[in-house]
Design a protein around this motif. Structure first.
Motif, PDB file in Angstrom:
ATOM      1  N   MET A   1       0.822  -1.203   0.000  1.00 54.05           N
ATOM      2  CA  MET A   1       0.000   0.000   0.000  1.00 54.05           C
ATOM      3  C   MET A   1       0.863   1.263   0.000  1.00 54.05           C
ATOM      4  O   MET A   1       0.544   2.250  -0.667  1.00 54.05           O
ATOM      5  CB  MET A   1      -0.913   0.010   1.231  1.00 54.05           C
ATOM      6  CG  MET A   1      -1.953  -1.094   1.264  1.00 54.05           C
ATOM      7  SD  MET A   1      -3.081  -1.072  -0.144  1.00 54.05           S
ATOM      8  CE  MET A   1      -2.459  -2.490  -1.057  1.00 54.05           C
TER       9      MET A   1
ATOM     10  N   PHE B   1      -3.274   1.514   8.676  1.00 54.30           N
ATOM     11  CA  PHE B   1      -3.347   2.093   7.332  1.00 54.30           C
ATOM     12  C   PHE B   1      -3.923   3.504   7.302  1.00 54.30           C
ATOM     13  O   PHE B   1      -3.953   4.119   6.241  1.00 54.30           O
ATOM     14  CB  PHE B   1      -4.184   1.194   6.413  1.00 54.30           C
ATOM     15  CG  PHE B   1      -3.509  -0.099   6.063  1.00 54.30           C
ATOM     16  CD1 PHE B   1      -2.283  -0.452   6.608  1.00 54.30           C
ATOM     17  CD2 PHE B   1      -4.098  -0.984   5.190  1.00 54.30           C
ATOM     18  CE1 PHE B   1      -1.664  -1.640   6.302  1.00 54.30           C
ATOM     19  CE2 PHE B   1      -3.484  -2.177   4.857  1.00 54.30           C
ATOM     20  CZ  PHE B   1      -2.262  -2.511   5.421  1.00 54.30           C
TER      21      PHE B   1
ATOM     22  N   LEU C   1      -1.199   4.357  -1.431  1.00 56.02           N
ATOM     23  CA  LEU C   1      -2.620   4.194  -1.098  1.00 56.02           C
ATOM     24  C   LEU C   1      -2.897   4.281   0.396  1.00 56.02           C
ATOM     25  O   LEU C   1      -4.062   4.124   0.811  1.00 56.02           O
ATOM     26  CB  LEU C   1      -3.121   2.841  -1.617  1.00 56.02           C
ATOM     27  CG  LEU C   1      -3.230   2.695  -3.128  1.00 56.02           C
ATOM     28  CD1 LEU C   1      -3.661   1.277  -3.484  1.00 56.02           C
ATOM     29  CD2 LEU C   1      -4.196   3.713  -3.719  1.00 56.02           C
TER      30      LEU C   1
ATOM     31  N   SER D   1      -6.961   1.361   0.415  1.00 52.79           N
ATOM     32  CA  SER D   1      -6.041   0.504   1.161  1.00 52.79           C
ATOM     33  C   SER D   1      -6.793  -0.419   2.115  1.00 52.79           C
ATOM     34  O   SER D   1      -6.475  -1.609   2.220  1.00 52.79           O
ATOM     35  CB  SER D   1      -5.040   1.364   1.935  1.00 52.79           C
ATOM     36  OG  SER D   1      -5.695   2.170   2.901  1.00 52.79           O
TER      37      SER D   1
END
Length: 275
Positions: free
Chosen positions: A128, A215, A133, A139
């Motif tokens: 990612m 993330f 992303l 993601s």
């Protein structure tokens, strides 16, 4: 008859005890969410608040919570749509084509479930990051599809295996091509399995914490499980607001499960055996 009655009574008592054990944490969560700020620490502890209040819910349902809710909704529904679609297509291929290559691939799919999320988060994170992303919906959706798709394929394969291949052959004799037979015959007959798989994937993605924490880096991209950390501060935990937000987070999944529980159970039991 006396033994049968005794067995029924014992079974009923066992069910009541198990239900109490399972529901007690939820009851305590609701109880704490209705208590004023100081009452959760009162001695002796009370199962139900002495002065119930909704202040914790008003505090929890702040603008940030609504942003977290929208993020969770977008990510979860997108994951469900992609996972169920890909899972159905893959499961259909596995049940209609019995080649050795597909059987080996199915073994790999099942074997993928042996790896916990913590074992694959680092390579997915690097992918990612390389694709730029991170801190995006994409993601999280890609990560969630990765961890839920093998289970979805396995669940749907068990259900589709019960549908006789003669349905495809009859459709072909009537002039329907493979795609038309799939969408007009297989998909409608697979609705219980699709509902069961969709509910399962929704539950997994709605409460997922590890990937969402790793993330996302800004508040406007956080999901509900990560956003609940706002109530855990450096110098204390706001238990009332934390429990109120937990109740609010649980309500959508509980509502979906109760609305679709018959289809969910039918889908699971239909895919449990073949024949």
């Amino acid at each position: 008859m006396r033994v049968s009655l005794r067995s029924r009574v014992l079974l009923t008592l066992l069910q009541i005890v198990l239900a109490g054990i399972i529901l007690l944490p939820f009851f305590w969560m609701v109880s704490v969410s209705l208590k004023p700020a100081t009452e959760p620490f009162s001695i002796p502890a009370r199962l139900w608040p002495q002065h119930p209040t909704l202040d914790n819910y008003f505090t929890a349902f702040r603008p940030e919570f609504r942003t977290y809710f929208l993020n969770s909704l977008v990510v979860s529904l997108s994951t469900v749509a992609i996972t169920v679609t890909l899972g159905l297509l893959a499961a259909y291929s596995f049940t209609r084509n019995q080649s050795k290559a597909l059987l080996a691939l199915m073994t790999l799919v099942i074997g993928a479930q042996m790896f916990p999320s913590s074992a694959i988060i680092i390579p997915i994170y690097r992918l990612m990051k390389g694709a730029d992303l991170l801190n995006t919906y994409a993601s999280l959706i890609i990560a969630y599809v990765t961890i839920t798709l093998p289970v979805a394929i396995w669940m749907l394969r068990g259900f589709l295996a019960r549908l006789p291949i003669e349905l495809d052959e009859a459709a072909a004799l009537d002039g329907a091509g493979p795609l038309r037979a799939f969408f007009l015959i297989i998909v409608p007959l697979s609705s219980p399995g699709l509902v069961a798989t969709a509910v399962f994937v929704l539950i997994i993605t709605w409460q997922e914490f590890l990937f969402a924490l790793s993330f996302t880096s800004t508040k406007d991209m956080r999901t509900l499980p990560v956003g609940m950390n706002d109530f855990i501060g450096q110098y204390g935990i706001r238990y009332g607001e934390l429990m109120a937000s937990s109740v609010l987070v649980s309500l959508p999944v509980v509502a979906v499960f109760f609305l679709l529980q018959r289809q969910f159970v039918a889908g699971l039991t239909a895919g449990a055996v073949k024949g």
